[in-house]
Design an enzyme around this catalytic site. Structure first.
Site, PDB file in Angstrom:
ATOM      1  N   ASP A 264       0.773  -1.239   0.000  1.00 58.68           N
ATOM      2  CA  ASP A 264       0.000   0.000   0.000  1.00 58.68           C
ATOM      3  C   ASP A 264       0.804   1.289   0.000  1.00 58.68           C
ATOM      4  OD1 ASP A 264      -2.445  -1.286  -0.013  1.00 58.68           O
ATOM      5  OD2 ASP A 264      -2.520  -1.457   2.155  1.00 58.68           O
ATOM      6  N   GLU A 265       2.109   1.223   0.301  1.00 60.30           N
ATOM      7  CA  GLU A 265       2.841   2.475   0.367  1.00 60.30           C
ATOM      8  C   GLU A 265       4.333   2.286   0.101  1.00 60.30           C
ATOM      9  OE1 GLU A 265       0.935   2.407   3.730  1.00 60.30           O
ATOM     10  OE2 GLU A 265       2.302   0.920   4.524  1.00 60.30           O
TER      11      GLU A 265
END
Length: 407
Positions: A114-115
């Protein structure tokens, strides 16, 4: 308790990649992921197939990653599509190409799906007047290359940049937010509900509520020794985070890529073999509570025991599927102690370590993400080698010591 002035003030960016597969799929169809409802399904022909990813508007009506195809309403405004691995790998690589134009690969860390975190402490000033301006430049370049809008949080460490992203950047017009240590009382401590703090899920929130802790401020001011007594290292980590600290370092690849949860104890006396059973169960219960609090499953279990004669037995075991169930792990360890230990001997040291984690999600989803990460990492390795080769050529061509060929 914590002296912020003694901490190095770094500039860490957290680049949002949530709903990455769904957003890339929207772009490939020519629709806006911010406005349209789209689900990427593992197999659109099976009603029981899982949702690999969903756009934010679809999540807004209750369809999340891990939902099933039959749970999605039959509506004309909802797109249902199969995954396209090539698109996902190519767009992920395009983002990395932008980042590696400005930062060294050691300063970039894909923490999870996600990041991406990057450390721009020493390089932003060569391109822009402020970290915020640098973040805006990156965001525009990524959008130009991929048509994806990636909000960015800025902070003095990974935790603070992640919280700046989650709590502010994703909801403001600029899609960028910067948090500093002095912002902790006004931005971090008021976060509500409690589980919006990175590292706290509903399970942890309930446990903390039982202790009378209902806000991030409460957690920050709760006695550290009591938290560590209840939760071990995760208690320390939660206390540090609630005060805006994070000991993780982007350049520290080992901690981020190969984390472990372990307990290593020297017993206060020699224990009979059968006394060790309750001791092992108690430790495993503590470790699995940490797994569940982080929504993780473990695939590798290792343990060792040392006798009073200093004989050591040890074993490592890999599970086919991950687990965070206490008795699953305990049974593995105890079955090996039954095989390996001298039952007439006494023991005074015990170590149990859990590593090789996967998120607590459907096996089908893990398989897909494992394949994506493997293909992305293979392509990324080639990109990094090529980037380093070009940098070496540039350094040599620009060196004042370069000699001309002599006939």
């Amino acid at each position: 308790m914590y002296k912020y002035r003694l901490r190095e003030n770094r500039y860490i960016l957290c680049i949002d990649q949530s709903s990455f597969f769904a957003n890339v799929s929207c772009v490939s169809k020519g629709i806006n992921p911010v406005e349209h409802k789209l689900a990427v399904i593992s197999d659109t022909k099976r009603q029981g197939a899982i949702v690999i990813d969903a756009t934010e508007p679809l999540k807004g009506i209750g369809i999340e990653t891990g939902s099933r195809l039959f749970e999605i309403p039959h509506r004309s405004d909802i797109y249902i599509i199969n995954p396209n691995m090539n698109h996902y790998v190519n767009d992920s690589l395009a983002i990395y190409k932008v980042l590696l134009q400005y930062v060294d690969c050691k300063d970039v860390k894909q923490f999870n799906i996600d990041e991406i975190f990057i450390d721009i402490t020493y390089i932003y000033k060569y391109y822009c007047s402020s970290p915020k301006e640098f973040a805006n430049m990156l965001m525009e370049k990524i959008e130009h290359e991929t048509q994806l809008k990636c909000p960015i949080g800025i902070g003095p460490n990974m935790f603070m940049s992640k919280m700046a992203l989650k709590s502010e950047a994703k909801v403001n017009k600029q899609l960028i937010a910067e948090w500093k240590y002095e912002d902790i009382p006004t931005k971090l401590w008021p976060i509500h509900p409690f589980n919006k703090m990175w590292g706290i899920n509903h399970r942890v929130e309930k446990n903390l509520n039982d202790l009378g802790i209902f806000t991030v401020r409460d957690l920050a001011h709760y006695p550290l020794n009591k938290l560590m007594k209840l939760y071990g290292e995760i208690g320390k980590e939660l206390h540090l985070n609630s005060n805006g600290f994070d000991l993780n370092n982007i350049q520290d690849a080992h901690r981020l890529l190969k984390p472990s949860i372990s307990c290593d104890i020297e017993l206060t006396r020699d224990y009979q073999y059968y006394e060790m059973k309750s001791m092992i169960l108690e430790i495993v219960e503590s470790l699995t509570m940490q797994l569940r609090s982080r929504n993780l499953l473990v695939k590798s279990i290792s343990f060792s025991m040392k006798s009073r004669k200093n004989d050591r037995i040890s074993k490592q075991y890999t599970l086919k599927d991950g687990t965070n169930i206490t008795m699953d792990i305990f049974r593995v360890i105890w079955s090996f102690t039954e095989q390996l230990c001298d039952k007439q001997e006494k023991y005074h040291e015990l170590n149990i370590s859990l590593n090789n984690f996967v998120p607590e999600r459907a096996r089908e989803l893990n398989t897909f993400i494992d394949k994506f990460e493997r293909e992305r990492n293979e392509a990324l390795e080639i990109l990094i080698k090529e980037t380093k080769r070009k940098q070496k050529v540039n350094r040599q061509s620009n060196s004042p010591l370069r000699l001309s060929n002599v006939n």
